[in-house]
Scaffold this motif. Structure first.
Motif, short mmCIF file in Angstrom:
data_model
loop_
_atom_site.label_atom_id
_atom_site.label_comp_id
_atom_site.label_asym_id
_atom_site.label_seq_id
_atom_site.Cartn_x
_atom_site.Cartn_y
_atom_site.Cartn_z
N LEU A 69 0.67 7.47 -5.47
CA LEU A 69 1.62 6.40 -5.79
C LEU A 69 1.76 5.44 -4.62
CD1 LEU A 69 3.65 5.21 -7.77
CD2 LEU A 69 5.40 6.73 -6.79
N ALA A 70 1.89 5.99 -3.41
CA ALA A 70 2.01 5.13 -2.22
C ALA A 70 0.73 4.33 -2.01
CB ALA A 70 2.32 5.98 -0.99
N PHE A 71 -0.41 4.95 -2.28
CA PHE A 71 -1.68 4.26 -2.12
C PHE A 71 -1.80 3.10 -3.12
CE2 PHE A 71 -6.39 3.96 -2.43
CZ PHE A 71 -6.67 3.79 -1.08
N ALA A 72 -1.32 3.33 -4.35
CA ALA A 72 -1.34 2.26 -5.34
C ALA A 72 -0.42 1.11 -4.93
CB ALA A 72 -0.93 2.79 -6.71
N GLY A 73 0.69 1.45 -4.24
CA GLY A 73 1.60 0.41 -3.79
C GLY A 73 1.05 -0.39 -2.62
N SER A 74 0.32 0.26 -1.72
CA SER A 74 -0.20 -0.43 -0.53
C SER A 74 -1.54 -1.08 -0.82
CB SER A 74 -0.31 0.56 0.63
OG SER A 74 -1.15 1.67 0.28
N ALA A 75 -2.56 -0.25 -1.11
CA ALA A 75 -3.90 -0.78 -1.39
C ALA A 75 -3.91 -1.59 -2.68
CB ALA A 75 -4.91 0.36 -1.48
N GLY A 76 -2.95 -1.29 -3.56
CA GLY A 76 -2.89 -1.98 -4.84
C GLY A 76 -1.98 -3.19 -4.82
N LEU A 77 -0.68 -2.96 -4.89
CA LEU A 77 0.27 -4.05 -5.07
C LEU A 77 0.33 -5.00 -3.88
CD1 LEU A 77 2.41 -5.23 -6.95
CD2 LEU A 77 4.09 -3.73 -5.86
N LEU A 78 0.51 -4.47 -2.67
CA LEU A 78 0.66 -5.34 -1.49
C LEU A 78 -0.60 -6.17 -1.24
CD1 LEU A 78 2.59 -3.25 1.21
CD2 LEU A 78 3.32 -5.37 0.11
N LEU A 79 -1.76 -5.50 -1.24
CA LEU A 79 -3.00 -6.23 -0.96
C LEU A 79 -3.34 -7.22 -2.07
CD1 LEU A 79 -5.27 -3.55 0.75
CD2 LEU A 79 -4.14 -5.51 1.78
N GLY A 80 -3.01 -6.86 -3.31
CA GLY A 80 -3.25 -7.80 -4.40
C GLY A 80 -2.43 -9.06 -4.26
#
Length: 396
Positions: free
Chosen positions: A92-103
């Motif tokens: 979940l944290a990885f989806a938030g960082s590599a996913g949401l923030l970087l997107g």
């Protein structure tokens, strides 16, 4: 114009160069964290869809207030996303960082925002060429950064490599000053934002461009993220994958620049249709011949010529049809379609691999979609849209 092109190209070189190497982190992160490939792929899928959803908003802000402020915020988010990506210990944290923030960061530091500045500062007769230059810079970023990222992972470990990239992303801040535009003054006969959106989405050619860009996203993100693992699964070394991604970046420099030049001379819809059809043919040949380092390198060179060569003609057509007032925003909406395709390409790659143990199904989906996109671009009308004159006093 020279300053805009140089700074815009440098921004795209950094932002696109960093992201093109994310596939190199798939195996080290999943093995170290004990995650499935789908966990990693889902985070990158979130990144692509977040990029797409945030794109129109970032573009609208850049159109309204200038690209400078959007680029500053995007650079800070990019750095934060890379650092938190290294520190994430759960899916979940990885989806938030590599996913949401970087997107979100990429929506404010890549083509839509930079192309808006180019469109407003380059003469129409040179616009396609200038966009080709900026796209070629993004391609050079891939050629430059992928070997650097592979070296950082090998020499310092995947976490430290992300910390280094987080620092590097901050270099976009000083480059943003070169894209700072003077304050805008009110002019007559301006469209409202709502009218621009209604006009674009009510125009069939805009919808056809979105359909084609969906396919572009599916193909390039699936290949960019999953090809390193595909090659390793078939017994080829990581160096082959690194060289393959670098070759895509190198030949993409020539492909994107060439597409920009051709866009000044030929109908852009035919350029786009040809690119999509040739991609499908290249994939079919790649799957049909024995998999060797040589076949990988040839495939990578061919795909490199076709990789982001859709970007200059697509954005140039948007400017040609609708003008440049809302170019960043409209480009952002077309790019949203691209990112929906990217989401499905990267996520289905991991999902179907975990379900079947191979990538065969996704490769053939990419082939079929390429044929569809080749057909979808043919009805596009490139001439400027005819608008009724605004009543007196109706200027924005």
């Amino acid at each position: 114009m020279t300053q805009v092109l140089l700074c815009g190209a440098a921004v795209v070189t950094l932002s696109m160069g960093i992201r093109h190497g994310f596939g190199l982190w798939l195996q080290p992160i999943t093995m170290d964290r004990g995650w499935t490939r789908e966990t990693f792929a889902f985070a990158l899928a979130v990144q692509n869809i977040a990029w797409g959803i945030a794109g129109p908003f970032a573009g609208a802000l850049a159109d309204r207030f200038g690209a400078f402020k959007v680029l500053i915020v995007g650079s800070l988010l990019y750095s934060l996303g890379l650092v938190t990506m290294a520190l994430s210990t759960t899916g979940l944290a990885f989806a938030g960082s590599a996913g949401l923030l970087l997107g979100m960061a990429q929506s404010g530091t890549t083509y839509a925002v930079v192309y808006g500045v180019i469109g407003r500062n380059v003469a129409p007769e040179k616009r396609s060429w200038a966009m080709g230059v900026a796209a070629a810079a993004g391609s050079f970023g891939q050629f430059l950064m992928v070997p650097v990222e592979n070296w950082l992972i090998g020499g310092f470990g995947w976490q430290s490599a992300l910390f280094v990239l987080g620092c590097l992303a901050l270099a976009i801040v000083p480059l943003a000053f070169g894209l700072k535009e003077p304050p805008r003054t009110a002019v007559t006969a301006q469209q409202s934002l709502g009218a621009a959106l209604r006009e674009a989405f009510g125009y069939p050619s805009f919808r056809w461009l979105m359909a084609g860009y969906f396919v572009c996203g599916f193909q390039v993100v699936f290949i960019g993220v999953h090809m390193p693992s595909y090659l390793k699964d078939h017994g080829l070394t990581p160096n082959v994958a690194t060289t393959a991604l670098a070759l895509i970046g190198l030949f993409n420099v020539f492909g994107t620049y060439g597409a920009g030049v051709l866009g000044q001379r030929l109908p852009k819809k035919y350029i786009l249709s040809t690119i999509y059809l040739l991609r499908s043919i290249a994939i079919v040949v790649f799957l049909a011949v024995p998999l060797t380092p040589a076949s990988v390198y040839v495939f990578s060179a061919v795909m490199g010529l076709l990789w982001l060569s859709t970007v200059p003609p697509t954005n140039a057509v948007i400017a040609q049809i609708f003008g440049v007032q809302y170019l960043s925003m409209l480009g952002g909406f077309v790019f949203l379609s691209h990112q929906v395709g990217s989401f499905l390409g990267v996520w289905l790659g991991g999902k179907l691999y975990d379900a079947t143990g191979n990538y065969d199904t996704v490769w053939w989906i990419a082939v079929a979609l390429g044929v569809f996109a080749a057909i979808a671009n043919l009805p596009v009308k490139e001439r400027a849209i005819q608008r009724a004159p605004l009543p007196a006093g109706a200027a924005a």
